[in-house]
Design a protein around this motif. Sequence first.
Motif, PDB file in Angstrom:
ATOM      1  N   ASN C  14       0.814  -1.213   0.000  1.00 15.78           N
ATOM      2  CA  ASN C  14       0.000   0.000   0.000  1.00 15.78           C
ATOM      3  C   ASN C  14       0.855   1.274   0.000  1.00 15.78           C
ATOM      4  N   VAL C  17       2.166   1.863  -3.427  1.00  9.62           N
ATOM      5  CA  VAL C  17       1.067   2.302  -4.304  1.00  9.62           C
ATOM      6  C   VAL C  17       0.810   3.790  -4.091  1.00  9.62           C
ATOM      7  N   ASP C  18       0.778   4.190  -2.819  1.00 12.23           N
ATOM      8  CA  ASP C  18       0.546   5.609  -2.533  1.00 12.23           C
ATOM      9  C   ASP C  18       1.670   6.470  -3.106  1.00 12.23           C
ATOM     10  N   TRP C  19       2.886   5.984  -2.994  1.00 10.70           N
ATOM     11  CA  TRP C  19       4.017   6.739  -3.528  1.00 10.70           C
ATOM     12  C   TRP C  19       3.892   6.870  -5.055  1.00 10.70           C
ATOM     13  N   ASN C  21       1.238   6.582  -6.907  1.00 14.83           N
ATOM     14  CA  ASN C  21       0.079   7.424  -7.209  1.00 14.83           C
ATOM     15  C   ASN C  21       0.428   8.906  -7.050  1.00 14.83           C
ATOM     16  N   ARG C 316      -2.465   3.691  -9.702  1.00 14.80           N
ATOM     17  CA  ARG C 316      -2.572   2.767  -8.571  1.00 14.80           C
ATOM     18  C   ARG C 316      -2.381   1.304  -8.957  1.00 14.80           C
TER      19      ARG C 316
END
Lengths: 246, 191, 454
Positions: C14, C17-19, C21, C316
């Motif tokens: 996660n 993914v945030d990075w 995104n 994502r």
Amino acid sequence: MKIALFIPCYVDQFYPQVGIATLELLEKLGCEVDYPKNQTCCGQPMANSGYESKNEKIDELFIDNFAGYDYVVCPSGSCTLHVKDHLHSASRETEAGSIRNNVYELVEFLHDILKVDKIETAFPHKVGLHASCHGLRGLRIAAAPELNIPPFNKTAALLQKVKGLDLVDLHMPGECCGFGGTFAVGEEALSVKMGKDRIKDHTDHEAEFIVGNDMSCLMHLEGIIGRNNMKVKVMHVAEILNGVSA
Amino acid sequence: MSSREKMLGNIRKLGLEPKPLPEIPAFEVSKDLEATFTTSLEANHVTVISCRSEEEVKAAVAEQTRAYQQVITTLPDLYSSGIDLATVKKPSDLRYVEAGIIKGAFGTAENGAIWVPESLAGIRALPFIVVHLIVVVERKTLVGNMHHAYKKIEEIPGFGVFIAGPSKTADIEQSLVIGAHGPKKMTVILC
Amino acid sequence: MSHSTNTVTFLKDNKKVDWHNETLWWVRSKRDVSSKQIPEWEQLRELASGIKDSVLSNLAGYLEEFEKNAIANGINVHWAADAKEHNEIVTSILQKHNAQKLVKSKSILTEECHLNEHLEAHGFEVVDTDLGERIIQFVRQPPSHIVMPAIHLKKEDISEIFHEHLQTEKGNNDPQYLTEAARQHLRNKFIEADIALTGVNFGIAETGGFVVCTNEGNADMGVHLAPVHIACMGIEKLIPKLEHLGVYTRLLARSATGQPITNYTSHFHRPRSGQEMHIILVDNGRTEQLSREKFRNSLKCIRCGACMNTCPIYRRSGGYSYDATVPGPIGSILSPGVDLKKHQSLPFASTLCGSCSDVCPVKINIHEQLYEWRQVVADEKLDGAGKRISMTLAAKVLASPSLYNMLGKLARKSLSLLPKSLINNPLNAWGKQRDLPAPPKASFKEWYAKNRKS
């Protein structure tokens, strides 16, 4: 002015209060509104899954229900866009064409046709506006942030007339929530991740309510909110404009 | 049938109706070309030195090249002790050159892009291989945008390049690093 | 593997993914700022699209014009109907020169043709010189983004890779330090190279020349040092006139990264004295895509990558989730044209949000083409019998008001009777991480019948 109300299937079945708010609001504004009672669905779920070819009878039924009105008004940007882009008929293409021209999403109709300049309701809350993609980039209800055009937002313009309503700024105001119809189940993991990110943008900006023009996106967000016991609530723009106590 | 005939034939048999080319209208440009040009370059990590006379240009060149032993230039009037271009047998001979001084044909205000045809580069590799690139641009040559820039190219050189800044990359986590393969430093002397 | 399956794997980390995104969103934001500095931005997009319309409508004519002028300039022009022929042409040029070492700047076309694998199998040394491409070449990965090929890797990963391949200090993650190491390593490669190969951003029919855009200067370092320059160009990369570059050079870099222009916009028209220059015009499925009216204008793409940066799915799910040479929205309308069966899940890797079409500098209606490919996938019966049956049934129910009313009532009733645990269980994709709405007692239609009797 002959107006037909088109209530999308999922609103009819799961969110009747949104249909009621839409109808009452239009009536309050002096419209005479018909609700063709044999209506079902615009056919978008099939079409977006690749089965537009199966929609022939649905389209014919839609024309049976909605031909002959000056306006067809619908509290959903997505369903409105589907009708606008894809309603056709082999035998009644003229009728189909005039429906495509006359179908309006509720906010568009209030803003562009009725030119509503006063809303007599109050909603003293912090509200985050979720601009559903089909309304935003399909119907152009607001200026898409991608484009270099003067900014406008018809939904915000109406909400700002509501007493006490405080629209919060969002970090990514044009970002999709991840609903996307069958995408929500076909790409479940990604859909939920997108939804969580979208909710966080609203809660980071202290919104008490996530408000939008499409109950489908809000149903997806509400589902995530409920499962995670979050405090923020969702509400359709029609409910606020019609007057609702939170 | 050759691939050429096959490809052209496949396209032709589609029988597409030729569509006309759109006209490119004249767009408004900055009212202060020099200021916009300077801002564009500075935003792209280029040092801009504004000079008002040949003496000032010479002084700027001397100042910029003071620390270097290996300098090459196509402008001997501005720097006389450089490597003689005629002695360069192959482009890779330039690999240890510290600074290159060349002239740009003209500059473009909206993005800082400077047109360098090969005649002004001297050697095609020169603007790319040196560590510090110094480009002299006359302020009277400035144009507003790329439409004007392309109109200004009358003779198409065998090679020509718009240079807008030093070599850069952001391929590691989008962190900007100046000096990927080519110049680590770029100075524009505006005169 | 389908996009959704690949995505589940990517989503496991996660934080990463945030990075991913946020980093791509930052690039998109820079694009927004940059595009809004140009008052005529929307007009430029319209022009760029219109010019390409003209090119695509008369592609054969422009190709012949380009060929004639390029030959007159002293460039050798080759035609390749497919990837195999393209790779063979490159090989034959290498062989003719007894070349061993080739340096390459970024070319998505050669990725599409799998040129590196082909050349390595023939014993040639191929060195990708774009920093991002060199990084992934060390670990034998394909690019995950067409402009930022190594965006899926963190600097810690790159540090590890360079430590192994370039003997950099272990644990030194400083991008400046790592880039310097690559610079030294690649300088030698440039100097040793027998042949330099580049892609082509724009081929100019009127002048018989071509343009290559980079920020690193790696294409120029390669071609100005090597005795032979090979340029590989998809036939759709043509533009009619030099003046049209004014439009595209204003759009390309602003769309890609937000910078006003690439640092090097290099125009090649004639080989330097003693040098040999080749251009290979490649079809590889492009004329077939041209023949598909609904998908034709996907060929307008100038490979800026803006649709990837803006795509909420791509950001994502990462480039590899697409399992295609070109990932992201544009890839999802190009790849099904190449291999529909393999790429059938890609048109569904979208919510049809339309952001891709609105950022596209050449105004490709990407999301509408995704919709159209979905129709093709279903028509070809590639999406499974289960979906087909449920869609056929749904269409029947929704075409009949009485069936719809009855089943709607039944569904609401069962939902209100069934225990929550049964509804919201992992077997139900909706309910795995989401609640269903609480079913109301009456539908709107039922309410209307009671409250608005006419």
